[in-house]
Design an enzyme around this catalytic site. Structure first.
Site, PDB file in Angstrom:
ATOM      1  CE  LYS A 123      -4.362  -1.488   1.922  1.00  0.00           C
ATOM      2  NZ  LYS A 123      -5.306  -1.246   3.374  1.00  0.00           N
ATOM      3  CE  LYS A 204      -6.408  -8.267  -1.465  1.00  0.00           C
ATOM      4  NZ  LYS A 204      -6.332  -7.935  -0.261  1.00  0.00           N
ATOM      5  CE  LYS A 207     -14.064  -3.501   0.413  1.00  0.00           C
ATOM      6  NZ  LYS A 207     -13.776  -3.347   1.873  1.00  0.00           N
TER       7      LYS A 207
END
Ligand code: TYM
Length: 348
Positions: A123, A204, A207
């Site tokens: 991230k 995966k 969102k």
């Protein structure tokens, strides 16, 4: 006197804690990897489920959207089958012990443990400026779990490392200050633990990539849209419909995995269901059918719940009260063990 640390073996029922972020729309990966299992096992356990709005602000967010998504997610979780009589569903930011607990645990967590977290590395690589909150995210997650002395933490594969960190923090605290926390176990489902993107079965379903057409199936997509995304799913050039670990066949494996997680059938039964299929088109059609059949009633209940905001608020207020009743005394116990003074009347 503070209640002694009781693990599931001493309590009549095992205690479960899990959480989900209200950032972005809930998708099939969240449902199959986590929420479906929460619903299925809620009768057997003492359950705490948390909408983790404090985690959602570790990356930039739009305040109005976050507020809306928090309520929408609560409605979705009740619609998916969480029963307020069987579990406590609450919003993390409504229960102050979570932020306070995170601070206390920060003070026993070595920085190096956080810098190693793969989700933080991923991230932070995508952000221009990284908040301290993003680095600290797993400590807040540890506080969530440890404040409830949870025995089990049902999550998808991607959260396993964070639950293991919560275990490490619990063990370190117990070692430094004496037995305080139950050391929780991650519970990963055997199917659906890692639902992959339909457009790209090597990443995966997430969102983060929801803006890419055909990547996710959102819980609130129209049935036609769900069908379109599934019919467009990337597969290979073969035609054999079998589970496999071959990376070349990841697309078919993902579709079969979704079919298995939705229907609850065994691998063999799933493969048998496609024995007379004429190719991947048939597989996709059948997967779309079972997904739409599973999600349509959830969507209908969701619409009803969203039409009654006062009832939703009432349920969340009860959830927050029940969560605070468990976490507030635990917080005092942690403070006391660390040498902080606690309010008179707390029994410590
Ligand atoms: P979050 O909001 O990213 O995801 C919620 C749950 O969905 C699972 N999941 C998936 N499972 C299978 N396939 C996928 N593609 C997929 N994507 C997501 C996640 O593993 C998770 O179980 N940090 C957590 C929330 C959290 C939490 C907690 C969880 C905060 N505190 C305490 C457990 C206990 C998160 O961001 O999940």
């Amino acid at each position: 006197m503070a209640e002694q640390v009781k693990s599931g073996s001493q309590r009549s029922r095992k205690r479960v804690f899990s959480g989900i972020q209200p950032s972005g729309d809930m998708h099939l990966g969240n449902y199959l990897g986590a929420v479906k299992g929460w619903v299925q096992r809620q009768h057997e356990r003492e359950n705490f489920f948390c909408i983790v709005d404090l985690h959602a602000i570790t990356v930039p967010q739009k305040p109005d959207e976050l507020r809306e998504q928090t309520r929408s997610l609560a409605a979705m979780l009740f619609a998916a089958g969480l029963d307020p009589k069987l579990c406590t569903l609450f919003v993390q930011g409504h229960v102050a012990a979570h932020s306070e607990g995170a601070w206390l645990l920060n003070c026993v967590t070595p920085l190096g443990w956080l810098e190693r977290m793969t989700q933080y590395k991923d991230k932070s690589a995508k952000q221009e400026s990284v908040s301290t909150g993003l680095l600290d995210y797993p400590v807040l997650m540890a506080a969530d779990i440890l404040l409830y002395d949870a025995d089990e933490v049902p999550v998808g594969e991607d959260q396993k490392q964070h639950v293991e960190l919560a275990r490490d923090i619990a063990q370190r605290f117990n070692h430094l200050y004496g037995e305080t926390f139950v050391v929780p176990e991650p519970v990963i489902p055997d199917t659906g633990a890692r639902v992959m993107g339909l457009d790209n079965p090597t990443v995966k379903m997430s969102k983060t990539f929801a803006h890419i057409r055909g990547h996710v199936v959102r819980m609130l997509d129209e049935p036609k849209e769900m069908e379109r995304s599934i019919m467009r799913a990337v597969t290979d050039s073969g035609k054999e419909i079998r589970f496999s670990n071959d990376p070349e066949r990841a697309g078919v494996n993902n579709l079969l995995g979704i079919y298995k997680a939705v229907t609850g059938k065994s691998k063999q039964e799933c493969e048998n269901d496609f024995a007379d299929a004429r190719g991947y088109g048939d597989l996709k059609k059948r997967v779309a059918e079972v997904v739409v059949a599973e999600l349509t009633p959830i969507r209908e209940r969701y619409d009803e719940l969203m039409a009654d905001p006062a009832e939703l608020d009432r349920l969340l207020a009860i959830g927050a009260e029940q969560a605070a009743a468990v976490s507030a005394p635990k917080l005092n116990e942690i403070k006391h063990k660390m040498g902080l003074t606690v309010p008179t009347g707390s029994g410590l």
